[in-house]
Design a protein around this motif. Sequence first.
Motif: not given
Length: 372
Positions: A285-308
Amino acid sequence: MRLSRRNFWFLAIALGALILITLLAAPQNNNIRNGSTYSRAPSGYGAWYAFMEKQEIPIQRWQKPLEKLPEINNNQPTNTPTTLLRINSGFGEIGMFPQERRWVEKGNNLVILGLREPVTEASFTTRQESAFGKVTISTTRRRKELKNIEERLGDRFGAIVWEKKLGNGKVIYATTPYLGANAYQNEPGNYKFLAELVSEDSKLILVNEYIHGYKDKETIVAENNQSWVSYLAKTPLFPAFLQLVFILLILILANLRRFGQPTKLTTSSVNNSEAYIQALASVLEKAETREFVLETIGKEEQLQLQKALGLGQTPVAKETLVNAWVEQTGRKVTELEEVLQIQSKKRRPSEQDLLNWLEKWQKIRQEIFNFR
Protein backbone atom coordinates in the motif's frame (compact mmCIF):
# COMPACT_ATOMS: atom_id res chain seq x y z
CA MET A 1 -11.21 -15.77 47.41
CA ARG A 2 -13.82 -15.95 50.19
CA LEU A 3 -16.78 -13.58 50.06
CA SER A 4 -17.69 -11.55 53.12
CA ARG A 5 -21.27 -11.78 54.36
CA ARG A 6 -21.96 -8.22 53.22
CA ASN A 7 -20.58 -8.81 49.69
CA PHE A 8 -22.42 -12.12 49.48
CA TRP A 9 -25.85 -10.57 50.04
CA PHE A 10 -25.02 -7.58 47.88
CA LEU A 11 -24.17 -9.89 44.95
CA ALA A 12 -27.32 -11.97 45.51
CA ILE A 13 -29.56 -8.88 45.50
CA ALA A 14 -27.83 -7.53 42.38
CA LEU A 15 -28.34 -10.79 40.49
CA GLY A 16 -31.99 -10.94 41.50
CA ALA A 17 -32.58 -7.36 40.36
CA LEU A 18 -30.82 -8.06 37.06
CA ILE A 19 -33.06 -11.06 36.33
CA LEU A 20 -36.20 -9.08 37.22
CA ILE A 21 -35.23 -6.12 35.03
CA THR A 22 -34.45 -8.47 32.14
CA LEU A 23 -37.89 -10.06 32.38
CA LEU A 24 -39.74 -6.75 32.57
CA ALA A 25 -37.74 -4.99 29.85
CA ALA A 26 -37.58 -7.86 27.37
CA PRO A 27 -39.84 -7.45 24.30
CA GLN A 28 -42.86 -9.70 24.22
CA ASN A 29 -42.92 -12.64 21.85
CA ASN A 30 -45.62 -12.02 19.24
CA ASN A 31 -45.27 -15.41 17.54
CA ILE A 32 -48.34 -16.58 19.46
CA ARG A 33 -50.43 -14.05 17.48
CA ASN A 34 -49.45 -15.56 14.12
CA GLY A 35 -52.55 -17.04 12.49
CA SER A 36 -55.03 -15.17 14.69
CA THR A 37 -58.19 -13.77 13.11
CA TYR A 38 -57.67 -10.67 15.26
CA SER A 39 -54.31 -9.96 13.61
CA ARG A 40 -53.88 -7.57 10.68
CA ALA A 41 -50.27 -8.62 10.12
CA PRO A 42 -49.42 -10.53 6.90
CA SER A 43 -49.45 -13.79 8.90
CA GLY A 44 -52.84 -13.05 10.47
CA TYR A 45 -56.26 -14.25 9.33
CA GLY A 46 -58.39 -11.14 9.89
CA ALA A 47 -59.15 -10.67 6.18
CA TRP A 48 -60.16 -14.32 5.70
CA TYR A 49 -62.48 -14.17 8.73
CA ALA A 50 -64.14 -11.07 7.27
CA PHE A 51 -64.46 -12.93 3.94
CA MET A 52 -66.28 -15.80 5.68
CA GLU A 53 -68.66 -13.42 7.46
CA LYS A 54 -69.39 -11.65 4.17
CA GLN A 55 -70.30 -15.01 2.63
CA GLU A 56 -72.70 -15.52 5.60
CA ILE A 57 -70.97 -18.77 6.52
CA PRO A 58 -71.60 -19.66 10.21
CA ILE A 59 -68.23 -19.01 11.86
CA GLN A 60 -67.22 -18.05 15.40
CA ARG A 61 -64.03 -17.39 17.35
CA TRP A 62 -63.42 -20.05 20.03
CA GLN A 63 -61.84 -18.55 23.16
CA LYS A 64 -62.22 -21.38 25.64
CA PRO A 65 -60.12 -24.46 26.54
CA LEU A 66 -60.61 -27.56 24.40
CA GLU A 67 -62.47 -29.37 27.18
CA LYS A 68 -65.30 -26.86 26.70
CA LEU A 69 -65.93 -27.83 23.05
CA PRO A 70 -69.60 -28.52 22.23
CA GLU A 71 -70.76 -32.03 23.23
CA ILE A 72 -67.24 -33.10 24.15
CA ASN A 73 -68.23 -34.48 27.54
CA ASN A 74 -70.89 -36.96 26.37
CA ASN A 75 -70.29 -40.29 24.66
CA GLN A 76 -72.98 -39.97 21.98
CA PRO A 77 -72.21 -39.23 18.31
CA THR A 78 -72.85 -35.59 17.49
CA ASN A 79 -75.97 -34.48 15.64
CA THR A 80 -74.54 -31.09 14.72
CA PRO A 81 -71.11 -31.62 13.10
CA THR A 82 -68.73 -28.78 13.89
CA THR A 83 -65.35 -27.86 12.43
CA LEU A 84 -62.52 -26.57 14.65
CA LEU A 85 -59.80 -24.63 12.80
CA ARG A 86 -56.35 -24.56 14.43
CA ILE A 87 -53.83 -22.27 12.70
CA ASN A 88 -50.03 -22.21 13.06
CA SER A 89 -49.73 -25.30 15.23
CA GLY A 90 -46.06 -26.10 14.54
CA PHE A 91 -46.64 -29.72 15.69
CA GLY A 92 -46.19 -33.04 13.96
CA GLU A 93 -49.22 -35.26 13.38
CA ILE A 94 -48.80 -36.82 16.83
CA GLY A 95 -49.28 -33.29 18.26
CA MET A 96 -53.07 -33.58 18.20
CA PHE A 97 -54.44 -32.96 21.67
CA PRO A 98 -56.36 -35.87 23.31
CA GLN A 99 -59.45 -33.66 23.71
CA GLU A 100 -59.39 -32.89 20.00
CA ARG A 101 -59.09 -36.58 19.07
CA ARG A 102 -62.08 -37.60 21.20
CA TRP A 103 -64.10 -34.71 19.82
CA VAL A 104 -63.32 -35.63 16.20
CA GLU A 105 -64.16 -39.30 16.72
CA LYS A 106 -67.68 -38.27 17.74
CA GLY A 107 -68.31 -36.97 14.19
CA ASN A 108 -66.73 -33.50 14.13
CA ASN A 109 -63.99 -32.13 11.90
CA LEU A 110 -60.59 -30.68 12.74
CA VAL A 111 -58.50 -28.55 10.34
CA ILE A 112 -54.86 -28.00 11.32
CA LEU A 113 -52.77 -25.50 9.35
CA GLY A 114 -48.99 -25.47 9.78
CA LEU A 115 -48.24 -29.14 10.39
CA ARG A 116 -44.53 -29.89 10.75
CA GLU A 117 -43.47 -32.09 7.81
CA PRO A 118 -40.03 -32.70 6.21
CA VAL A 119 -38.53 -30.10 3.87
CA THR A 120 -38.38 -31.18 0.20
CA GLU A 121 -36.73 -29.91 -2.97
CA ALA A 122 -39.91 -28.10 -4.03
CA SER A 123 -39.78 -24.36 -4.71
CA PHE A 124 -40.70 -22.26 -1.68
CA THR A 125 -43.54 -20.47 -3.48
CA THR A 126 -45.74 -22.46 -5.87
CA ARG A 127 -49.20 -22.03 -7.39
CA GLN A 128 -51.27 -25.19 -7.13
CA GLU A 129 -54.31 -26.06 -9.24
CA SER A 130 -57.64 -26.49 -7.42
CA ALA A 131 -61.35 -26.44 -8.18
CA PHE A 132 -61.39 -22.82 -6.96
CA GLY A 133 -58.51 -21.57 -9.07
CA LYS A 134 -54.82 -21.14 -8.33
CA VAL A 135 -53.79 -21.60 -4.68
CA THR A 136 -50.52 -19.95 -3.66
CA ILE A 137 -48.38 -22.06 -1.31
CA SER A 138 -45.32 -20.69 0.49
CA THR A 139 -43.49 -23.67 1.94
CA THR A 140 -41.20 -26.47 0.77
CA ARG A 141 -42.65 -28.94 3.31
CA ARG A 142 -44.61 -31.87 1.93
CA ARG A 143 -46.24 -35.05 3.24
CA LYS A 144 -44.54 -37.91 1.38
CA GLU A 145 -46.31 -40.85 3.04
CA LEU A 146 -49.74 -40.97 1.37
CA LYS A 147 -51.00 -44.26 2.78
CA ASN A 148 -54.51 -44.19 4.30
CA ILE A 149 -55.01 -40.51 3.50
CA GLU A 150 -56.81 -38.52 0.80
CA GLU A 151 -54.74 -35.83 -0.89
CA ARG A 152 -56.64 -32.54 -1.28
CA LEU A 153 -53.77 -30.46 -2.68
CA GLY A 154 -50.26 -31.46 -3.71
CA ASP A 155 -47.64 -31.90 -6.39
CA ARG A 156 -44.95 -34.36 -7.40
CA PHE A 157 -43.05 -33.68 -4.16
CA GLY A 158 -45.93 -34.81 -1.93
CA ALA A 159 -49.16 -33.68 -0.33
CA ILE A 160 -49.66 -30.10 0.87
CA VAL A 161 -53.23 -30.55 2.14
CA TRP A 162 -54.65 -33.97 2.95
CA GLU A 163 -57.53 -35.58 4.80
CA LYS A 164 -57.57 -38.48 7.23
CA LYS A 165 -60.61 -40.26 8.67
CA LEU A 166 -60.77 -40.55 12.46
CA GLY A 167 -63.77 -42.36 13.93
CA ASN A 168 -66.94 -40.69 12.70
CA GLY A 169 -65.11 -37.48 11.87
CA LYS A 170 -62.07 -36.41 9.92
CA VAL A 171 -58.89 -34.36 10.27
CA ILE A 172 -57.56 -32.12 7.49
CA TYR A 173 -53.88 -31.20 7.65
CA ALA A 174 -51.89 -28.56 5.75
CA THR A 175 -48.13 -28.09 5.79
CA THR A 176 -48.45 -24.30 5.50
CA PRO A 177 -49.84 -22.05 8.27
CA TYR A 178 -50.45 -19.27 5.70
CA LEU A 179 -53.11 -20.88 3.50
CA GLY A 180 -55.61 -18.07 4.12
CA ALA A 181 -53.33 -15.42 5.64
CA ASN A 182 -53.78 -11.67 5.13
CA ALA A 183 -50.83 -11.74 2.73
CA TYR A 184 -53.06 -13.58 0.20
CA GLN A 185 -55.99 -11.14 0.10
CA ASN A 186 -55.43 -10.81 -3.66
CA GLU A 187 -55.43 -14.60 -4.12
CA PRO A 188 -59.14 -15.55 -4.21
CA GLY A 189 -58.25 -19.19 -4.79
CA ASN A 190 -56.66 -19.41 -1.35
CA TYR A 191 -59.65 -18.00 0.54
CA LYS A 192 -62.22 -20.06 -1.37
CA PHE A 193 -60.19 -23.26 -1.01
CA LEU A 194 -59.83 -22.83 2.77
CA ALA A 195 -63.52 -21.90 3.05
CA GLU A 196 -64.44 -25.19 1.35
CA LEU A 197 -62.16 -27.20 3.66
CA VAL A 198 -63.76 -25.88 6.85
CA SER A 199 -67.35 -25.73 5.56
CA GLU A 200 -67.87 -29.22 4.13
CA ASP A 201 -69.78 -31.66 6.35
CA SER A 202 -70.16 -28.98 9.02
CA LYS A 203 -72.92 -26.76 10.41
CA LEU A 204 -70.65 -24.49 12.46
CA ILE A 205 -67.02 -23.37 12.16
CA LEU A 206 -64.97 -22.52 15.25
CA VAL A 207 -61.59 -20.79 14.96
CA ASN A 208 -59.35 -21.64 17.91
CA GLU A 209 -58.26 -18.27 19.30
CA TYR A 210 -57.50 -19.71 22.74
CA ILE A 211 -54.13 -20.99 21.49
CA HIS A 212 -53.33 -17.42 20.37
CA GLY A 213 -53.88 -16.08 23.89
CA TYR A 214 -57.45 -14.80 23.52
CA LYS A 215 -59.98 -15.74 26.22
CA ASP A 216 -63.61 -14.81 26.81
CA LYS A 217 -64.77 -13.27 30.09
CA GLU A 218 -65.99 -16.57 31.56
CA THR A 219 -62.63 -18.24 30.95
CA ILE A 220 -60.69 -15.32 32.42
CA VAL A 221 -62.80 -15.39 35.59
CA ALA A 222 -62.48 -19.17 35.92
CA GLU A 223 -58.71 -19.20 35.39
CA ASN A 224 -58.07 -16.29 37.75
CA ASN A 225 -59.84 -18.11 40.58
CA GLN A 226 -56.70 -20.03 41.55
CA SER A 227 -53.92 -19.92 44.12
CA TRP A 228 -51.00 -17.53 43.69
CA VAL A 229 -48.63 -20.51 43.49
CA SER A 230 -50.39 -22.00 40.46
CA TYR A 231 -50.58 -18.56 38.86
CA LEU A 232 -46.87 -17.94 39.42
CA ALA A 233 -46.04 -21.32 37.86
CA LYS A 234 -47.64 -20.15 34.59
CA THR A 235 -45.72 -16.88 34.37
CA PRO A 236 -42.11 -16.07 33.35
CA LEU A 237 -41.38 -15.25 37.02
CA PHE A 238 -41.38 -18.94 37.96
CA PRO A 239 -38.33 -19.96 35.86
CA ALA A 240 -36.66 -16.71 36.97
CA PHE A 241 -37.26 -17.70 40.58
CA LEU A 242 -35.72 -21.13 39.93
CA GLN A 243 -32.68 -19.49 38.34
CA LEU A 244 -32.26 -17.20 41.32
CA VAL A 245 -32.40 -20.14 43.74
CA PHE A 246 -29.82 -22.00 41.65
CA ILE A 247 -27.46 -18.99 41.64
CA LEU A 248 -27.83 -18.56 45.40
CA LEU A 249 -26.91 -22.21 45.96
CA ILE A 250 -23.79 -21.76 43.85
CA LEU A 251 -22.82 -18.65 45.82
CA ILE A 252 -23.33 -20.47 49.11
CA LEU A 253 -21.13 -23.36 48.00
CA ALA A 254 -18.53 -20.95 46.65
CA ASN A 255 -18.44 -19.18 50.00
CA LEU A 256 -17.96 -22.43 51.91
CA ARG A 257 -15.23 -23.97 49.80
CA ARG A 258 -13.19 -23.48 46.66
CA PHE A 259 -13.84 -25.40 43.47
CA GLY A 260 -10.19 -26.20 42.72
CA GLN A 261 -6.89 -24.48 42.13
CA PRO A 262 -6.78 -21.18 40.23
CA THR A 263 -5.91 -21.50 36.56
CA LYS A 264 -3.41 -19.14 34.99
CA LEU A 265 -4.56 -17.22 31.95
CA THR A 266 -2.74 -18.15 28.77
CA THR A 267 -1.78 -15.53 26.25
CA SER A 268 -3.18 -15.98 22.80
CA SER A 269 -0.72 -17.17 20.18
CA VAL A 270 0.13 -14.95 17.25
CA ASN A 271 -1.00 -16.11 13.83
CA ASN A 272 2.24 -15.78 11.86
CA SER A 273 0.56 -16.18 8.49
CA GLU A 274 -1.96 -13.46 9.21
CA ALA A 275 0.75 -11.13 10.56
CA TYR A 276 2.88 -11.71 7.43
CA ILE A 277 -0.07 -10.98 5.13
CA GLN A 278 -0.91 -7.79 6.97
CA ALA A 279 2.72 -6.62 6.89
CA LEU A 280 3.01 -7.36 3.17
CA ALA A 281 -0.24 -5.54 2.46
CA SER A 282 1.03 -2.52 4.36
CA VAL A 283 4.25 -2.44 2.33
CA LEU A 284 2.39 -2.77 -0.99
CA GLU A 285 0.00 0.00 0.00
CA LYS A 286 2.82 2.40 0.87
CA ALA A 287 4.67 1.56 -2.36
CA GLU A 288 1.43 2.08 -4.36
CA THR A 289 2.08 -1.10 -6.35
CA ARG A 290 -1.58 -1.64 -7.11
CA GLU A 291 -0.85 -3.09 -10.54
CA PHE A 292 1.18 -5.85 -8.83
CA VAL A 293 -1.72 -6.58 -6.50
CA LEU A 294 -4.12 -6.57 -9.45
CA GLU A 295 -2.02 -9.06 -11.40
CA THR A 296 -1.23 -11.39 -8.48
CA ILE A 297 -4.73 -11.58 -7.03
CA GLY A 298 -6.27 -11.72 -10.51
CA LYS A 299 -4.27 -14.83 -11.45
CA GLU A 300 -5.19 -16.57 -8.20
CA GLU A 301 -8.89 -15.65 -8.45
CA GLN A 302 -8.96 -16.84 -12.05
CA LEU A 303 -7.34 -20.15 -11.07
CA GLN A 304 -9.77 -20.69 -8.16
CA LEU A 305 -12.74 -19.96 -10.43
CA GLN A 306 -11.34 -22.35 -13.02
CA LYS A 307 -11.08 -25.15 -10.45
CA ALA A 308 -14.58 -24.42 -9.16
CA LEU A 309 -15.91 -24.80 -12.71
CA GLY A 310 -14.17 -28.18 -13.06
CA LEU A 311 -11.55 -27.03 -15.59
CA GLY A 312 -8.55 -28.30 -13.62
CA GLN A 313 -5.48 -26.41 -12.41
CA THR A 314 -3.78 -25.83 -15.75
CA PRO A 315 -4.53 -22.27 -16.97
CA VAL A 316 -7.06 -22.20 -19.79
CA ALA A 317 -7.97 -19.54 -22.33
CA LYS A 318 -10.23 -16.73 -21.12
CA GLU A 319 -12.86 -17.62 -23.71
CA THR A 320 -13.03 -21.17 -22.32
CA LEU A 321 -13.35 -19.86 -18.77
CA VAL A 322 -16.09 -17.39 -19.70
CA ASN A 323 -18.06 -20.01 -21.66
CA ALA A 324 -17.92 -22.47 -18.76
CA TRP A 325 -19.01 -19.73 -16.35
CA VAL A 326 -22.04 -18.79 -18.46
CA GLU A 327 -23.03 -22.43 -19.10
CA GLN A 328 -22.84 -23.54 -15.46
CA THR A 329 -24.26 -20.47 -13.70
CA GLY A 330 -26.55 -18.92 -16.33
CA ARG A 331 -25.13 -15.48 -15.56
CA LYS A 332 -24.31 -12.78 -18.12
CA VAL A 333 -21.04 -12.92 -20.09
CA THR A 334 -20.23 -9.31 -19.24
CA GLU A 335 -20.04 -10.00 -15.49
CA LEU A 336 -16.90 -12.12 -15.83
CA GLU A 337 -15.42 -10.44 -18.92
CA GLU A 338 -15.39 -7.11 -17.13
CA VAL A 339 -13.16 -8.26 -14.25
CA LEU A 340 -10.85 -10.16 -16.61
CA GLN A 341 -10.42 -7.09 -18.82
CA ILE A 342 -9.55 -4.88 -15.84
CA GLN A 343 -6.68 -7.10 -14.73
CA SER A 344 -5.32 -7.35 -18.30
CA LYS A 345 -4.98 -3.59 -18.72
CA LYS A 346 -1.42 -2.26 -18.42
CA ARG A 347 -2.16 0.79 -16.34
CA ARG A 348 -2.11 1.54 -12.65
CA PRO A 349 -5.64 1.43 -11.20
CA SER A 350 -6.79 3.86 -8.55
CA GLU A 351 -7.43 2.62 -5.05
CA GLN A 352 -11.19 2.86 -5.57
CA ASP A 353 -10.95 0.95 -8.88
CA LEU A 354 -9.02 -1.80 -7.10
CA LEU A 355 -11.63 -2.03 -4.33
CA ASN A 356 -14.46 -2.18 -6.88
CA TRP A 357 -12.63 -4.90 -8.78
CA LEU A 358 -12.15 -6.98 -5.62
CA GLU A 359 -15.84 -6.57 -4.80
CA LYS A 360 -16.80 -7.90 -8.24
CA TRP A 361 -14.61 -10.96 -7.73
CA GLN A 362 -16.31 -11.52 -4.39
CA LYS A 363 -19.72 -11.48 -6.09
CA ILE A 364 -18.49 -14.00 -8.67
CA ARG A 365 -17.29 -16.32 -5.89
CA GLN A 366 -20.67 -15.93 -4.21
CA GLU A 367 -22.45 -16.92 -7.43
CA ILE A 368 -20.38 -20.11 -7.62
CA PHE A 369 -21.17 -20.83 -3.95
CA ASN A 370 -24.91 -20.37 -4.51
CA PHE A 371 -24.76 -22.55 -7.61
CA ARG A 372 -23.00 -25.39 -5.80
